[in-house]
Structures are given as C-alpha cells and as structure tokens.
Design a protein around this motif. Structure first.
Motif, PDB file in Angstrom:
ATOM      1  N   ASP A   1      15.362  10.617   7.497  1.00  0.00           N
ATOM      2  CA  ASP A   1      15.326   9.188   7.206  1.00  0.00           C
ATOM      3  C   ASP A   1      15.434   8.379   8.500  1.00  0.00           C
ATOM      4  OD1 ASP A   1      15.284   9.842   4.469  1.00  0.00           O
ATOM      5  OD2 ASP A   1      17.471   9.989   4.422  1.00  0.00           O
ATOM      6  N   LYS A   2      15.309   7.058   8.374  1.00  0.00           N
ATOM      7  CA  LYS A   2      15.473   6.183   9.545  1.00  0.00           C
ATOM      8  C   LYS A   2      16.838   6.427  10.198  1.00  0.00           C
ATOM      9  CE  LYS A   2      14.986   2.443   7.082  1.00  0.00           C
ATOM     10  NZ  LYS A   2      14.866   1.030   6.660  1.00  0.00           N
ATOM     11  N   PRO A   3      16.907   6.410  11.511  1.00  0.00           N
ATOM     12  CA  PRO A   3      15.928   5.921  12.485  1.00  0.00           C
ATOM     13  C   PRO A   3      14.859   6.921  12.909  1.00  0.00           C
ATOM     14  CG  PRO A   3      17.932   6.524  13.627  1.00  0.00           C
ATOM     15  CD  PRO A   3      18.223   6.692  12.150  1.00  0.00           C
ATOM     16  N   ASP A   4      14.886   8.145  12.360  1.00  0.00           N
ATOM     17  CA  ASP A   4      13.792   9.073  12.615  1.00  0.00           C
ATOM     18  C   ASP A   4      12.471   8.406  12.199  1.00  0.00           C
ATOM     19  OD1 ASP A   4      13.301  12.257  13.046  1.00  0.00           O
ATOM     20  OD2 ASP A   4      11.916  11.443  11.548  1.00  0.00           O
TER      21      ASP A   4
ATOM     22  N   ARG B   1       5.905   6.935   9.970  1.00  0.00           N
ATOM     23  CA  ARG B   1       4.632   7.613  10.214  1.00  0.00           C
ATOM     24  C   ARG B   1       3.893   7.922   8.919  1.00  0.00           C
ATOM     25  NH1 ARG B   1       6.978  11.629  14.970  1.00  0.00           N
ATOM     26  NH2 ARG B   1       6.818  10.092  16.664  1.00  0.00           N
ATOM     27  N   LEU B   2       4.645   8.257   7.873  1.00  0.00           N
ATOM     28  CA  LEU B   2       4.011   8.483   6.573  1.00  0.00           C
ATOM     29  C   LEU B   2       3.345   7.208   6.082  1.00  0.00           C
ATOM     30  CD1 LEU B   2       3.424  10.122   4.033  1.00  0.00           C
ATOM     31  CD2 LEU B   2       5.741   9.583   3.230  1.00  0.00           C
ATOM     32  N   SER B   3       4.037   6.085   6.194  1.00  0.00           N
ATOM     33  CA  SER B   3       3.450   4.815   5.769  1.00  0.00           C
ATOM     34  C   SER B   3       2.254   4.427   6.624  1.00  0.00           C
ATOM     35  CB  SER B   3       4.504   3.708   5.806  1.00  0.00           C
ATOM     36  OG  SER B   3       5.375   3.815   4.706  1.00  0.00           O
ATOM     37  N   LEU B   4       2.358   4.614   7.916  1.00  0.00           N
ATOM     38  CA  LEU B   4       1.234   4.300   8.797  1.00  0.00           C
ATOM     39  C   LEU B   4       0.002   5.126   8.424  1.00  0.00           C
ATOM     40  CD1 LEU B   4       3.123   4.107  12.209  1.00  0.00           C
ATOM     41  CD2 LEU B   4       1.942   2.210  11.083  1.00  0.00           C
ATOM     42  N   LYS B   5       0.225   6.382   8.116  1.00  0.00           N
ATOM     43  CA  LYS B   5      -0.885   7.241   7.700  1.00  0.00           C
ATOM     44  C   LYS B   5      -1.531   6.713   6.436  1.00  0.00           C
ATOM     45  CE  LYS B   5      -1.979  12.060   6.539  1.00  0.00           C
ATOM     46  NZ  LYS B   5      -1.433  13.432   6.384  1.00  0.00           N
ATOM     47  N   ARG B   6      -0.715   6.279   5.481  1.00  0.00           N
ATOM     48  CA  ARG B   6      -1.250   5.737   4.227  1.00  0.00           C
ATOM     49  C   ARG B   6      -2.001   4.433   4.448  1.00  0.00           C
ATOM     50  NH1 ARG B   6       3.831   6.757   0.025  1.00  0.00           N
ATOM     51  NH2 ARG B   6       3.623   9.045  -0.066  1.00  0.00           N
ATOM     52  N   LEU B   7      -1.584   3.675   5.473  1.00  0.00           N
ATOM     53  CA  LEU B   7      -2.262   2.426   5.805  1.00  0.00           C
ATOM     54  C   LEU B   7      -3.496   2.654   6.666  1.00  0.00           C
ATOM     55  CD1 LEU B   7       0.771   0.087   6.658  1.00  0.00           C
ATOM     56  CD2 LEU B   7      -0.521   0.181   4.529  1.00  0.00           C
TER      57      LEU B   7
ATOM     58  N   ALA C   1       0.820  -1.211   0.000  1.00  0.00           N
ATOM     59  CA  ALA C   1       0.000   0.000   0.000  1.00  0.00           C
ATOM     60  C   ALA C   1       0.852   1.258   0.000  1.00  0.00           C
ATOM     61  CB  ALA C   1      -0.938   0.003   1.212  1.00  0.00           C
ATOM     62  N   SER C   2       2.108   1.128   0.389  1.00  0.00           N
ATOM     63  CA  SER C   2       2.996   2.291   0.459  1.00  0.00           C
ATOM     64  C   SER C   2       4.434   1.833   0.276  1.00  0.00           C
ATOM     65  CB  SER C   2       2.842   3.000   1.817  1.00  0.00           C
ATOM     66  OG  SER C   2       3.753   4.064   1.953  1.00  0.00           O
ATOM     67  N   VAL C   3       5.202   2.581  -0.519  1.00  0.00           N
ATOM     68  CA  VAL C   3       6.644   2.353  -0.680  1.00  0.00           C
ATOM     69  C   VAL C   3       7.312   3.715  -0.537  1.00  0.00           C
ATOM     70  CG1 VAL C   3       8.496   1.580  -2.189  1.00  0.00           C
ATOM     71  CG2 VAL C   3       6.291   0.385  -2.227  1.00  0.00           C
ATOM     72  N   VAL C   4       8.033   3.928   0.562  1.00  0.00           N
ATOM     73  CA  VAL C   4       8.636   5.235   0.819  1.00  0.00           C
ATOM     74  C   VAL C   4      10.132   5.080   1.048  1.00  0.00           C
ATOM     75  CG1 VAL C   4       6.518   6.240   1.757  1.00  0.00           C
ATOM     76  CG2 VAL C   4       8.128   5.123   3.290  1.00  0.00           C
ATOM     77  N   GLY C   5      10.866   6.115   0.626  1.00  0.00           N
ATOM     78  CA  GLY C   5      12.314   6.095   0.765  1.00  0.00           C
ATOM     79  C   GLY C   5      12.866   7.467   1.052  1.00  0.00           C
ATOM     80  N   SER C   6      14.197   7.554   1.045  1.00  0.00           N
ATOM     81  CA  SER C   6      14.873   8.802   1.351  1.00  0.00           C
ATOM     82  C   SER C   6      14.429   9.905   0.390  1.00  0.00           C
ATOM     83  CB  SER C   6      16.386   8.604   1.261  1.00  0.00           C
ATOM     84  OG  SER C   6      17.070   9.794   1.564  1.00  0.00           O
ATOM     85  N   GLY C   7      14.046  11.040   0.950  1.00  0.00           N
ATOM     86  CA  GLY C   7      13.547  12.157   0.161  1.00  0.00           C
ATOM     87  C   GLY C   7      12.048  12.325   0.247  1.00  0.00           C
ATOM     88  N   ASP C   8      11.345  11.282   0.673  1.00  0.00           N
ATOM     89  CA  ASP C   8       9.888  11.394   0.831  1.00  0.00           C
ATOM     90  C   ASP C   8       9.518  12.162   2.090  1.00  0.00           C
ATOM     91  OD1 ASP C   8       9.067  10.116  -1.500  1.00  0.00           O
ATOM     92  OD2 ASP C   8       9.160   8.131  -0.593  1.00  0.00           O
TER      93      ASP C   8
END
Length: 223
Positions: free
Chosen positions: A150-153, A158-164, A139-146
């Motif tokens: 980046d991780k571990p932040d 949170r962006l993916s959780l929101k999309r889910l 449902a979501s594929v996110v990477g650096s720049g989105d």
C-alpha cells in the motif's frame, strides 16, 4: 499543451496537468470521525485502551494491514474485519467534502482522466464510492489488497496509471492530504499536491499546496 510555467504558493507548476490521482479519506470525503469510532470500538472488543482522536489520525494515514499487526499482534486480521464491520454501521455518515463533487464533475466534463488511490480496504472503498454516486467519474478505484503493498509504496499508483494508459510524470497530479500520499506521488513519478492545512510545516521540494477542493478547481480553471 500549455508549457508555460506558473507559480502557486511559491512553487513552480511546470505544465498543465493531464490527469489526476486522488486519495480518498479526508481528501474527497470527511471520514476521520467514523474511523475514530470504529477503531475504538474494535480496541474495546479486544480489551485494549481507547486511542485519542489524534492518536487515531497519526496511524490512520497508513493502511490497516500495515498498522494492525503492531497493535493487535496475531489477532490483527480478526481486528481488521471487526473494524470494517463497525465502519459499515457508520458508513452513512461519510460525506463528500465541500467542493469535492463540483471539482470532480468539472474535471470529468473537461476530459481529465481520474483515479482514486486509497489505503482503505479495496472492497469497502469501492462500495463507498458507489454509494456516494460518483464511481462513474473515475477510470480506476484501487485500495488496500489490490496490490501487494500500500501507499507510500508506488504499486497502487502504478496500477491506476496503467489503467489510465499513462506513466508517472509531473503532468499527473496526485492529490492527497498526508505525507504518505505525497511520498507515493514521488515514488510513482507523479506531481504531489497537498490538499491539507494540517501539514503546512512538512518540507517536500516541489509540493504544490492548496487549501481545499474549491481552490484546486479555481487554479485549474485559470490555466
């Protein structure tokens, strides 16, 4: 929802998971050799000494925008662009890890929402997921720049959780192969799951450890 507590590797699993967040590199795909080759070609072009395989791995857990300024200084953006150019040359060598496709398909058929969260540059990541023919499972594929960080932040998670349509909880399993992933899981309120044998001495309360995708699928099938 099953609330019975189970144990795995002496860790209590508080409840059945309802969704999965996956790291990409060396969690679902084998890519260390490709990263090693592309990175060292970039170093050579900038007149720098090559790194050993272990040195590349020690830095590869973080995103290039976190690591490259330290190595390349003001040239880091150009170096990042060049590395991804070389990475494209080797892209066909990146393969799903053994058992990864079976795990993803099983989760999809059993209605588990899934997302990929990586420190790989976002457009490169999405191209690779598409090339391997598995983008429709997520449902979501996110990477650096989105996101700004980046991780571990926790921003990417949170962006993916929101999309889910979810919030972080111990029922959202964040599966990754490095402490960067597990710390991101904690920071976003999710359950960290270690799918690696390289960091067996890493201490994190509540970390669930599995050897590979086959073992994770077996555990889930037994719920």
């Amino acid at each position: 929802m099953c609330e019975e507590k189970k144990t795995l590797n002496k860790v209590i699993i508080p409840s059945k998971p309802i969704a999965f967040l996956f790291d990409w590199d060396n969690t679902l795909v084998e890519s260390w050799q490709v990263i090693f080759l592309a990175f060292n070609r970039t170093l050579a072009d900038f007149g720098k000494e090559p790194f050993t395989f272990d040195e590349v791995k020690s830095r590869g857990y973080n995103s290039s925008r976190n690591v490259f300024p330290e190595i390349f200084g003001d040239d880091w953006v150009a170096a990042q662009k060049l590395m991804y150019h070389y990475f494209d040359e080797y892209a066909g060598e990146v393969r799903l890890l053994e058992g990864a496709r079976e795990l993803i398909e099983w989760l999809y058929l059993n209605k588990y929402p899934m997302a990929i969260i990586s420190n790989r540059q976002a457009d490169v990541l999405r191209d690779e997921v598409e090339r391997l023919g598995i983008s429709h499972f997520f449902a979501s594929v996110v990477g650096s720049g989105d996101t700004v960080r980046d991780k571990p932040d926790p921003a990417l998670a949170r962006l993916s959780l929101k999309r889910l349509g979810l919030v972080g909880s111990n029922q959202v399993w964040f599966v990754g192969d490095t402490p960067v992933d597990w710390q991101c899981a904690i920071n976003s309120g999710c359950q960290p799951v270690g799918i690696s044998e390289e960091h067996l001495d890493f201490e994190m309360p509540g970390l669930i450890r599995v050897a590979d995708c086959h073992e994770l699928k077996k555990i889930l099938s037994d719920f």
